[in-house]
Design a protein around this motif. Structure first.
Motif, PDB file in Angstrom:
ATOM      1  N   GLU A 166     -89.702 -70.528  83.516  1.00  0.00           N
ATOM      2  CA  GLU A 166     -90.147 -69.466  82.393  1.00  0.00           C
ATOM      3  C   GLU A 166     -89.627 -68.001  82.915  1.00  0.00           C
ATOM      4  N   ASP A 167     -89.297 -68.028  84.432  1.00  0.00           N
ATOM      5  CA  ASP A 167     -88.634 -66.865  85.071  1.00  0.00           C
ATOM      6  C   ASP A 167     -87.127 -66.531  84.636  1.00  0.00           C
ATOM      7  N   GLY A 168     -87.008 -66.057  83.434  1.00  0.00           N
ATOM      8  CA  GLY A 168     -85.552 -66.042  83.171  1.00  0.00           C
ATOM      9  C   GLY A 168     -84.694 -65.081  84.028  1.00  0.00           C
ATOM     10  N   ALA A 169     -85.453 -64.157  84.503  1.00  0.00           N
ATOM     11  CA  ALA A 169     -84.573 -63.393  85.568  1.00  0.00           C
ATOM     12  C   ALA A 169     -83.960 -63.886  86.824  1.00  0.00           C
ATOM     13  N   GLY A 170     -85.136 -64.928  87.341  1.00  0.00           N
ATOM     14  CA  GLY A 170     -84.697 -65.773  88.311  1.00  0.00           C
ATOM     15  C   GLY A 170     -83.498 -66.675  88.094  1.00  0.00           C
ATOM     16  N   VAL A 171     -83.208 -66.830  86.998  1.00  0.00           N
ATOM     17  CA  VAL A 171     -82.000 -67.725  86.663  1.00  0.00           C
ATOM     18  C   VAL A 171     -80.789 -66.801  86.578  1.00  0.00           C
ATOM     19  N   MET A 172     -80.954 -65.691  85.925  1.00  0.00           N
ATOM     20  CA  MET A 172     -79.732 -64.875  85.721  1.00  0.00           C
ATOM     21  C   MET A 172     -78.709 -64.558  87.018  1.00  0.00           C
ATOM     22  N   LEU A 173     -79.515 -64.167  88.090  1.00  0.00           N
ATOM     23  CA  LEU A 173     -78.901 -63.965  89.317  1.00  0.00           C
ATOM     24  C   LEU A 173     -77.987 -65.040  89.685  1.00  0.00           C
ATOM     25  N   PRO A 174     -78.565 -66.470  89.763  1.00  0.00           N
ATOM     26  CA  PRO A 174     -77.888 -67.421  90.425  1.00  0.00           C
ATOM     27  C   PRO A 174     -76.559 -67.715  89.275  1.00  0.00           C
ATOM     28  N   LEU A 175     -76.894 -67.414  88.062  1.00  0.00           N
ATOM     29  CA  LEU A 175     -75.754 -67.677  87.144  1.00  0.00           C
ATOM     30  C   LEU A 175     -74.571 -66.694  87.273  1.00  0.00           C
ATOM     31  N   LEU A 176     -75.060 -65.540  87.451  1.00  0.00           N
ATOM     32  CA  LEU A 176     -74.108 -64.314  88.038  1.00  0.00           C
ATOM     33  C   LEU A 176     -73.026 -64.990  89.096  1.00  0.00           C
ATOM     34  N   LEU A 177     -73.668 -65.449  90.145  1.00  0.00           N
ATOM     35  CA  LEU A 177     -73.103 -65.739  91.340  1.00  0.00           C
ATOM     36  C   LEU A 177     -72.048 -66.854  90.993  1.00  0.00           C
ATOM     37  N   VAL A 178     -72.698 -67.913  90.220  1.00  0.00           N
ATOM     38  CA  VAL A 178     -71.825 -68.818  89.990  1.00  0.00           C
ATOM     39  C   VAL A 178     -70.577 -68.359  89.084  1.00  0.00           C
ATOM     40  N   ALA A 179     -70.705 -67.465  88.225  1.00  0.00           N
ATOM     41  CA  ALA A 179     -69.664 -66.991  87.305  1.00  0.00           C
ATOM     42  C   ALA A 179     -68.606 -66.183  88.295  1.00  0.00           C
TER      43      ALA A 179
END
Length: 330
Positions: free
Chosen positions: A56-69
């Motif tokens: 549910e914590d979308g913000a907690g997913v965004m940072l890892p996605l940015l690091l992957v990108a």
């Protein structure tokens, strides 16, 4: 005279700083393309079951996605800036290599170990949570979108879009006779098996969380583990033979792109095989607990980096002898 030298040094320093910021800006643009592909294409193709079970914590997913990108952007930038290939050949070759390393090899593993297909293949153990095949199909589609968007963008941004005068030099036979190819591919297979099962046992399998997830036990030693694999699940050995050869095929265009820069080529090939696929373990998902993901990240990123560097060194040119294998030039 002294004043002129000081001014020249300052201008050189400013150009250097500008170059660093320019490089960083281009990497961020590539990362933005990857990030958008993950969000948009992933949003369209992710099965409802996965979306509903997502954290549910979308913000907690965004940072890892940015690091992957960003990691994707850095790997592509390194290869493109150092490549002797240019134009369409560079775009097509690197797209296929990137997609193969970032998506295809990993999803083959997921099919074998995180779905009921694993039982058919003789994987020998079923995880506590299974990944829907639809999610794996989605990963194939998202990975294709990432490669198709990011690679051409990287080629354009770093000024390699125009066909080069040396493009006719592309020759992925690397000047090696058939016998040397057979010998080196055999070494690649053996090396991959050792790294895969060695790191798999010492780095991942001895972790109690990993054993619990895959509902297995530690037989007590690496040799005992291999005896179990050979006698109980020999199909896993054959699967890794196939994957080792596929890794070599995926890496070969990049090997030829960077063959004239052996140390850079070994580093870049290691990073290509290790980072784009494995850094995705930092992204939370409903199928694998965090401690299991991190154990697999350390295991696979380290082993495939070593493997990728070795693949480059074996395949970037012909070698006259075992001693010549360790020479930096022909």
């Amino acid at each position: 005279m002294e004043k002129r030298q000081k001014t020249t040094g300052q201008e050189s320093g400013r150009r250097g700083i500008g170059g660093v910021f320019g490089f960083a800006g281009k990497v961020l643009l590539i990362a933005a393309a990857v990030f958008i592909a993950i969000l948009v294409v992933g949003g369209l193709t992710t099965p409802a079951e996965t979306a509903q079970a997502a954290p549910e914590d979308g913000a907690g997913v965004m940072l890892p996605l940015l690091l992957v990108a960003v990691a994707d952007g850095l790997v592509l930038a390194l290869i493109v800036t150092q490549s002797r290939w240019r134009g369409l050949a560079l775009i097509v070759g690197l797209t296929l290599s990137f997609y193969g390393a970032q998506t295809v090899l990993g999803q083959i593993e997921a099919l074998a170990f995180l779905t009921p297909l694993g039982e058919v293949l003789g994987a020998g153990s079923v995880p506590a949570l299974e990944m829907p095949v639809e999610q794996i199909v989605s990963s194939f589609i998202v990975g294709a979108a990432r490669a198709i968007l990011a690679v051409p963008l990287a080629v354009v941004l770093f000024g390699k879009a125009k066909r080069g005068s040396r493009e006719g030099d592309i020759d992925m036979s690397q000047g090696m006779a058939l016998g040397q190819w057979v010998l080196k591919l055999g070494v690649i297979v053996v090396l991959y098996e050792l790294l895969y099962f060695g790191f798999g046992y010492y780095v991942a399998w001895r972790n109690p969380a990993v054993q619990a997830f895959y509902q297995g036990t530690d037989p007590g030693s690496f040799l005992a583990q291999m005896r179990h694999v050979v006698t109980e699940t020999p199909s896993v050995l054959l699967l890794q033979v196939f994957r080792a050869l596929l890794w070599a095929v995926v890496a070969l265009p990049v090997v030829d792109m960077l063959e004239e820069k052996p140390w850079v080529g070994a580093l870049a090939t290691g990073l290509l095989l290790a980072i784009p696929a494995n850094i995705q373990h930092i992204i939370p998902n409903p199928y694998m607990p965090p401690d299991v993901r991190m154990a697999h990240f350390v295991e696979t990123a380290s082993s495939t980096f070593i493997f990728g560097a070795a693949v480059f060194w074996l395949l970037h040119r012909a070698h006259r002898s075992f001693a010549d294998l360790f020479g930096a030039s022909a």
